[in-house]
Design a protein around this motif. Structure first.
Motif, mmCIF file in Angstrom:
data_model
loop_
_atom_site.group_PDB
_atom_site.id
_atom_site.type_symbol
_atom_site.label_atom_id
_atom_site.label_comp_id
_atom_site.label_asym_id
_atom_site.label_seq_id
_atom_site.Cartn_x
_atom_site.Cartn_y
_atom_site.Cartn_z
ATOM 1 N N LYS A 2 7.969 -6.754 -5.792
ATOM 2 C CA LYS A 2 7.861 -6.582 -4.344
ATOM 3 C C LYS A 2 7.730 -5.105 -3.970
ATOM 4 O O LYS A 2 7.807 -4.212 -4.808
ATOM 5 N N THR A 3 7.557 -4.884 -2.655
ATOM 6 C CA THR A 3 7.535 -3.534 -2.106
ATOM 7 C C THR A 3 8.582 -3.443 -1.008
ATOM 8 O O THR A 3 8.966 -4.447 -0.412
ATOM 9 N N TYR A 27 11.452 -3.870 -7.206
ATOM 10 C CA TYR A 27 10.399 -3.283 -6.386
ATOM 11 C C TYR A 27 9.480 -2.370 -7.188
ATOM 12 O O TYR A 27 9.933 -1.440 -7.849
ATOM 13 N N GLU A 28 8.190 -2.645 -7.110
ATOM 14 C CA GLU A 28 7.217 -1.775 -7.778
ATOM 15 C C GLU A 28 6.933 -0.528 -6.944
ATOM 16 O O GLU A 28 6.488 0.495 -7.465
ATOM 17 N N LYS A 29 7.212 -0.605 -5.638
ATOM 18 C CA LYS A 29 7.005 0.542 -4.759
ATOM 19 C C LYS A 29 8.072 0.556 -3.676
ATOM 20 O O LYS A 29 8.274 -0.430 -2.979
ATOM 21 N N ILE A 30 8.769 1.690 -3.552
ATOM 22 C CA ILE A 30 9.793 1.870 -2.522
ATOM 23 C C ILE A 30 9.374 3.076 -1.689
ATOM 24 O O ILE A 30 9.397 4.216 -2.172
ATOM 25 N N THR A 31 8.977 2.838 -0.458
ATOM 26 C CA THR A 31 8.540 3.916 0.423
ATOM 27 C C THR A 31 9.714 4.411 1.256
ATOM 28 O O THR A 31 10.393 3.617 1.916
ATOM 29 N N SER A 45 9.007 4.699 -9.001
ATOM 30 C CA SER A 45 8.748 3.660 -8.001
ATOM 31 C C SER A 45 8.870 4.161 -6.566
ATOM 32 O O SER A 45 8.524 3.449 -5.626
ATOM 33 N N HIS A 47 8.082 6.485 -3.291
ATOM 34 C CA HIS A 47 7.027 7.234 -2.619
ATOM 35 C C HIS A 47 7.589 7.750 -1.299
ATOM 36 O O HIS A 47 8.011 6.964 -0.447
ATOM 37 N N CYS A 62 2.559 1.844 6.462
ATOM 38 C CA CYS A 62 3.627 1.716 5.456
ATOM 39 C C CYS A 62 4.617 0.599 5.805
ATOM 40 O O CYS A 62 5.481 0.263 4.994
ATOM 41 N N THR A 65 4.833 -4.236 4.256
ATOM 42 C CA THR A 65 5.616 -4.310 3.019
ATOM 43 C C THR A 65 6.458 -5.575 3.031
ATOM 44 O O THR A 65 6.495 -6.294 4.047
ATOM 45 N N ASP A 66 7.119 -5.863 1.936
ATOM 46 C CA ASP A 66 7.943 -7.078 1.877
ATOM 47 C C ASP A 66 9.253 -6.915 2.640
ATOM 48 O O ASP A 66 9.551 -7.681 3.560
#
Length: 226
Positions: A2-3, A27-31, A45, A47, A62, A65-66
């Motif tokens: 998830k993101t 999470y593959e991406k955490i903004t 992971s 950003h 942004c 996301t999930d």
């Protein structure tokens, strides 16, 4: 995988939450949205997105996301005016929720406060209550509101009032039983752990967690074998 998006990453709960999300490997991406760099940029992971909270629409992409986690919060002393306090603790989170809904985010999780009530005679509790009311009216797909009591943990900034309450609150917490148990201090780390865990549940609608439930869930998660 998830993101996720996190706001309020430099605060007591936010900083611990980011570490919890990274550790979860979900999470593959955490903004992280912030006014300044957070120090997490070395994590693969993570950003960082430097934003103006007064003009979040510029960065609305942004919010696609999930899971969105909001840990924003200030004090009247730091905000220096009731208007600025409302901007941070009410206007910014509401705008984030609006963008979350617009961009189709799955879950919205936010740290509110014990005693949140739009009819409260206490300014802080009233603002938090109005915030919760506004979020509920948005009819988000999945809304999780956490109402912790006094937060325990080491802050990057010193807050005399909270530190004094923490020192005095520890012995007094022994007397807080039954209906008063929800007023016991709660570890910021437990709040972060609970937020991360709740985001992994397939849930819809509105969910409100009082401080005593957060404490209980946090202890269960802490004792859970890795």
């Amino acid at each position: 995988m998830k993101t996720a998006l996190v706001a309020g990453t430099t605060g007591l709960v936010g900083e611990k939450l980011v570490r919890e999300l990274i550790k979860s490997n979900v999470y593959e991406k955490i903004t992280l949205i912030s006014r300044r760099e957070t120090g997490f940029s070395e994590e693969q992971s993570v950003h960082e997105r430097l934003v103006s909270f007064d003009d979040l629409a510029k960065d609305e992409d942004c919010f696609a996301t999930d899971d969105i986690f909001v840990c924003l919060g200030t004090t009247l002393k730091k905000a220096k005016s009731k208007g600025q306090f409302e901007k941070v603790d009410y206007e910014y989170p509401v705008k984030m929720a609006q963008l979350a809904k617009k961009q189709g985010a799955s879950r919205f999780l936010i740290v509110s406060a014990i005693g949140a009530d739009p009819e409260s005679s206490f300014f802080y509790s009233k603002v938090k209550g109005r915030l919760e009311e506004a979020l509920i009216m948005l009819r988000l797909p999945s809304l999780h509101i956490l109402r912790p009591s006094l937060l325990l943990g080491s802050r990057n900034e010193f807050r005399l009032g909270e530190k004094t309450a923490e020192v005095l609150g520890k012995p007094l917490s022994l007397a807080l039983v039954g209906p008063l148990e929800k007023y016991k201090p709660v570890k910021a780390e437990h709040v972060a752990m609970v937020m991360c865990a709740l985001a992994q549940e397939e849930s819809s609608g509105i969910h409100i967690y009082e401080s005593d439930r957060i404490r209980h869930l946090g202890k269960v998660l802490e004792e859970k074998p890795m």
